[in-house]
Scaffold this active site. Structure first.
Site, PDB file in Angstrom:
ATOM      1  N   ASP A   1       5.402   0.551  11.870  1.00  0.00           N
ATOM      2  CA  ASP A   1       4.055  -0.019  11.408  1.00  0.00           C
ATOM      3  C   ASP A   1       4.197  -1.518  11.894  1.00  0.00           C
ATOM      4  O   ASP A   1       3.015  -2.153  11.849  1.00  0.00           O
ATOM      5  CB  ASP A   1       4.111   0.111  10.062  1.00  0.00           C
ATOM      6  CG  ASP A   1       3.812   1.319   9.392  1.00  0.00           C
ATOM      7  OD1 ASP A   1       3.480   2.140  10.192  1.00  0.00           O
ATOM      8  OD2 ASP A   1       3.653   1.539   8.332  1.00  0.00           O
TER       9      ASP A   1
ATOM     10  N   ARG B   1      -0.155  14.720  12.746  1.00  0.00           N
ATOM     11  CA  ARG B   1       0.604  14.432  11.478  1.00  0.00           C
ATOM     12  C   ARG B   1       1.003  15.657  10.720  1.00  0.00           C
ATOM     13  O   ARG B   1       0.384  15.965   9.733  1.00  0.00           O
ATOM     14  CB  ARG B   1      -0.340  13.467  10.664  1.00  0.00           C
ATOM     15  CG  ARG B   1       0.460  12.653   9.900  1.00  0.00           C
ATOM     16  CD  ARG B   1       0.060  11.195  10.411  1.00  0.00           C
ATOM     17  NE  ARG B   1       1.008  10.220   9.555  1.00  0.00           N
ATOM     18  CZ  ARG B   1       0.573   9.144   9.194  1.00  0.00           C
ATOM     19  NH1 ARG B   1      -0.599   8.667   9.680  1.00  0.00           N
ATOM     20  NH2 ARG B   1       1.278   8.369   8.363  1.00  0.00           N
TER      21      ARG B   1
ATOM     22  N   ARG C   1      -8.195  -0.617   5.202  1.00  0.00           N
ATOM     23  CA  ARG C   1      -7.097  -0.023   4.447  1.00  0.00           C
ATOM     24  C   ARG C   1      -5.931  -0.245   4.186  1.00  0.00           C
ATOM     25  O   ARG C   1      -5.303   0.214   3.024  1.00  0.00           O
ATOM     26  CB  ARG C   1      -7.006   1.434   5.315  1.00  0.00           C
ATOM     27  CG  ARG C   1      -8.106   2.252   5.824  1.00  0.00           C
ATOM     28  CD  ARG C   1      -7.578   3.580   6.424  1.00  0.00           C
ATOM     29  NE  ARG C   1      -6.351   4.074   6.138  1.00  0.00           N
ATOM     30  CZ  ARG C   1      -5.556   4.550   6.802  1.00  0.00           C
ATOM     31  NH1 ARG C   1      -5.756   4.662   8.174  1.00  0.00           N
ATOM     32  NH2 ARG C   1      -4.294   5.007   6.422  1.00  0.00           N
TER      33      ARG C   1
ATOM     34  N   LYS D   1       1.053  -1.102   0.199  1.00  0.00           N
ATOM     35  CA  LYS D   1       0.046   0.120   0.023  1.00  0.00           C
ATOM     36  C   LYS D   1       1.076   1.370   0.122  1.00  0.00           C
ATOM     37  O   LYS D   1       0.723   2.212  -0.638  1.00  0.00           O
ATOM     38  CB  LYS D   1      -0.766   0.065   1.269  1.00  0.00           C
ATOM     39  CG  LYS D   1      -1.691   1.411   1.462  1.00  0.00           C
ATOM     40  CD  LYS D   1      -2.412   1.392   2.762  1.00  0.00           C
ATOM     41  CE  LYS D   1      -1.600   1.661   4.098  1.00  0.00           C
ATOM     42  NZ  LYS D   1      -1.509   3.142   4.175  1.00  0.00           N
ATOM     43  N   ASN D   2       1.718   1.183   0.937  1.00  0.00           N
ATOM     44  CA  ASN D   2       2.421   2.450   1.039  1.00  0.00           C
ATOM     45  C   ASN D   2       3.710   2.776   0.095  1.00  0.00           C
ATOM     46  O   ASN D   2       4.255   3.918  -0.434  1.00  0.00           O
ATOM     47  CB  ASN D   2       3.602   2.427   2.418  1.00  0.00           C
ATOM     48  CG  ASN D   2       2.637   2.651   3.488  1.00  0.00           C
ATOM     49  OD1 ASN D   2       1.334   2.715   3.447  1.00  0.00           O
ATOM     50  ND2 ASN D   2       3.098   2.406   4.834  1.00  0.00           N
TER      51      ASN D   2
ATOM     52  N   CYS E   1      -4.717  12.346  12.941  1.00  0.00           N
ATOM     53  CA  CYS E   1      -5.218  11.007  12.341  1.00  0.00           C
ATOM     54  C   CYS E   1      -4.829   9.883  13.593  1.00  0.00           C
ATOM     55  O   CYS E   1      -4.898  10.512  14.836  1.00  0.00           O
ATOM     56  CB  CYS E   1      -4.133  10.182  11.235  1.00  0.00           C
ATOM     57  SG  CYS E   1      -2.897   9.868  11.883  1.00  0.00           S
TER      58      CYS E   1
END
Ligand code: UD1
Length: 419
Positions: A306, A121, A398, A22-23, A116
Site C-alpha cells: 500500500d 481479488r 475511500r 481504515k484497514n 477491483c
C-alpha cells in the site's frame, strides 16, 4: 463529480494527527456483529469505505451511529444474513463481513467480490478455510450462499499465503465457533493484532496475533466494549512521502514507529532524517533526494504494497535509479502512466518498475487509478512545478479523511472543486 486542484512547489511543514486506520476499522466494524449489545469504536476515520461498512451493518439489522469519530453499533437486531450486490460492489473488502455474519446467524448470502482496481481479488483461501470450519458454500451466478446449520467448528487451518483478509475472516468466524482454531501462516499485519485486541476486549480468547500462528478458543458469547482504532500506518507513510517530496518537515502525531519499520529506512536512504518518538514520528527532508536500494513489497513486516505508489512518487525526483518489485498484487502500477504525464521517467514491466530520477515534475491533468495510486499523484503534484488537476478522487476519499484539508493546513496549495 469533484477534483483536486494542486499548485505545487510549497514545502509541507508542521504537526498533524494521523487518522485512524481504515484497514483496521473495517474488520472491527464487522466484529461488532458478533458482540451482544452495544459496542463503541473510537478514532474511526470519516471515510466512504467506513460509511459503506455502516450501511452493511444496518442492512444486517444493526443500529449504527457516527458521531465525531466514534461509531456506536447496537447488534441487538442483527438477524439478517444477506448483503446486497450494490453494497458488496461499493467496497471489495466487505468480504470480511462473511466470517462475522456466519458467526452470528449461521448463514450468509453475498455476491462474489470479483475484481477491483488492483486486478483479480480471489477469495479462495477464505472459502477453503470456512469449509474446513463446517460451512457449506455454493456459488451460483456470482452469489455465494453459505450456511452452517450445525454451527461453526474450530479447525486447524494452513494458509498458503499470509492473506490479511482471510486471516481476519477466520478469526471472526472462529471466536464463537465450537472448539479451538489455529491459523498457520497467518498474516502478521498490525491490523490483525488490532482485531485480536478488539475481540479480546469483547470477551474472545485470541492469542498469537502478530505472529505467524494465531490461536482462537471459541467462547459462547461476546459482549460489547469500547475500543480505539489504531493509527493508519499507510496514511503515516503518505505524510512522510509528502514531507520528503516537498523538502519539508513534519511531526506525525500518534504515528507508531513499529508499524512503519520497513518504510523508515527507505526515506532515510533517500536522504531524509527520521526521528521516532513514543507518541510521534518526525521527518525532515532538507537534502536533495537520492535513489534507494531495490524495494520489494512483502507481507508484514516487509515493505507494504500500500505504500509502494507513494514511495514511487517520492523517488521520481531522487537522483539516480531506483527499482521497485511489486510482489503482492498483479496490477498495481496503474499510477505509473499518470506520473509519466507529470514528467517522471518510469518503466514498469510485470512486477518490476525502474525509476530514473528527474530534476522536476510538472503539473498536468491526471486521474486517480486506485486509492493509494491517487494519493501518490497528490504527493507528486505537491512537489511539481505548476498546477495539477486530479480527477476520480472518490477513490482517494475511500482512505483519506479530507486529504485537501490535511495538506493545506501543512502549507500545501490544494483545493477541492466541483466540475
Ligand atoms: C488487505 C488490505 C490492502 C492491502 C493488502 C495486502 C484491507 C481492507 N485491505 O487486502 O489494503 O493491500 O491487505 O497488504 O485490509 N489472495 C488470494 N486468495 C485469497 C486471498 C488473497 O489469492 O483468498 C491474494 C490476493 O489476490 C493478493 C494477495 O493474496 O495477491 C494478498 O491479499 P490479502 O492479504 O488477502 O489482501 P486483502 O486482505 O485483500
Amino acid at each position: 463529480m469533484q477534483r483536486l486542484i494542486i499548485q505545487g512547489g510549497n514545502k509541507l511543514s508542521g504537526e498533524v494527527c494521523v487518522q485512524g486506520a481504515k484497514n483496521s476499522a473495517l474488520p472491527l466494524l464487522a466484529g461488532c456483529v458478533l458482540a451482544d449489545g452495544e459496542t463503541k469504536l473510537h478514532n474511526c476515520p470519516a471515510l466512504s469505505d467506513v460509511f459503506a461498512a455502516c450501511r452493511i451493518l444496518s442492512c444486517i439489522g444493526c443500529k449504527c451511529e457516527y458521531d465525531k469519530g466514534s461509531i456506536t453499533v447496537n447488534s441487538a437486531g442483527a438477524d439478517k444474513s444477506f448483503v446486497p450486490d450494490e453494497l458488496m460492489r461499493e467496497m471489495r473488502s466487505s468480504i470480511v463481513f462473511l466470517g462475522a455474519v456466519l458467526g452470528r446467524t449461521g448463514e450468509c448470502r453475498l455476491s462474489f467480490p470479483g475484481g477491483c482496481e488492483l486486478g483479480p481479488r480471489p477469495i479462495d483461501m477464505h472459502i477453503s478455510a470456512l469449509r474446513q470450519m463446517g460451512v457449506k458454500i455454493s456459488e451460483e451466478y456470482g452469489v455465494l450462499d453459505c450456511s452452517c446449520a450445525k454451527g461453526l467448528k474450530g479447525a486447524k487451518i494452513n494458509l498458503s499465503f499470509p492473506s490479511v483478509g482471510a486471516t481476519e475472516n477466520i478469526m471472526l468466524a472462529a471466536v464463537l465457533a465450537e472448539g479451538d482454531t489455529v491459523i498457520y501462516n497467518a498474516a502478521r499485519e498490525p491490523e490483525i493484532s488490532d482485531l485480536a485486541g478488539f475481540l479480546n476486549a469483547c470477551g474472545a480468547k485470541v492469542s498469537g496475533a502478530g505472529t505467524g500462528t494465531v490461536f482462537i478458543s471459541g467462547v459462547d458469547k461476546l459482549h460489547g466494549c469500547e475500543y480505539s482504532v489504531m493509527p493508519d500506518r499507510i496514511v503515516t507513510a503518505t505524510l512522510m512521502g509528502a514531507a520528503a517530496a516537498t523538502g519539508g518537515e513534519l511531526s506525525l502525531l500518534g504515528a507508531r514507529v513499529g508499524d512503519v519499520r520497513a518504510v523508515i529506512p527507505v526515506f532515510e536512504q533517500a536522504g531524509c532524517q527520521v526521528y521516532p518518538y513514543e507518541d510521534r514520528i518526525f521527518i525532515s527532508a532538507k537534502k536533495t533526494l537520492r535513489a534507494v536500494k531495490t524495494i520489494r513489497t512483502m507481507p508484514y513486516p516487509g515493505f507494504p504494497t500500500d505504500a509502494q505508489a507513494i514511495v514511487m512518487a517520492v523517488l521520481t525526483k531522487a537522483r539516480g535509479t531506483s527499482v521497485i518489485v511489486e510482489n503482492i498484487f498483479e496490477n498495481r502500477y496503474r499510477h505509473v502512466d499518470e506520473l509519466v504525464r507529470m514528467g517522471a521517467d518510469i518503466k514498469a514491466e510485470g512486477k518490476v518498475a525502474v525509476i530514473e530520477g528527474v530534476k522536476n515534475l510538472y503539473g498536468a491533468s491526471v486521474r486517480a487509478t486506485d486509492l493509494r495510486g491517487g494519493a501518490a499523484l497528490a504527493v507528486a503534484a505537491l512537489s511539481a512545478e505548476g498546477e495539477t488537476s486530479l480527477t476520480n478522487i472518490r477513490l482517494i476519499d475511500r482512505g483519506y479523511e479530507n486529504i485537501e484539508d490535511t495538506f493545506s493546513r501543512l502549507g500545501g496549495k490544494i483545493k477541492r472543486v466541483n466540475y
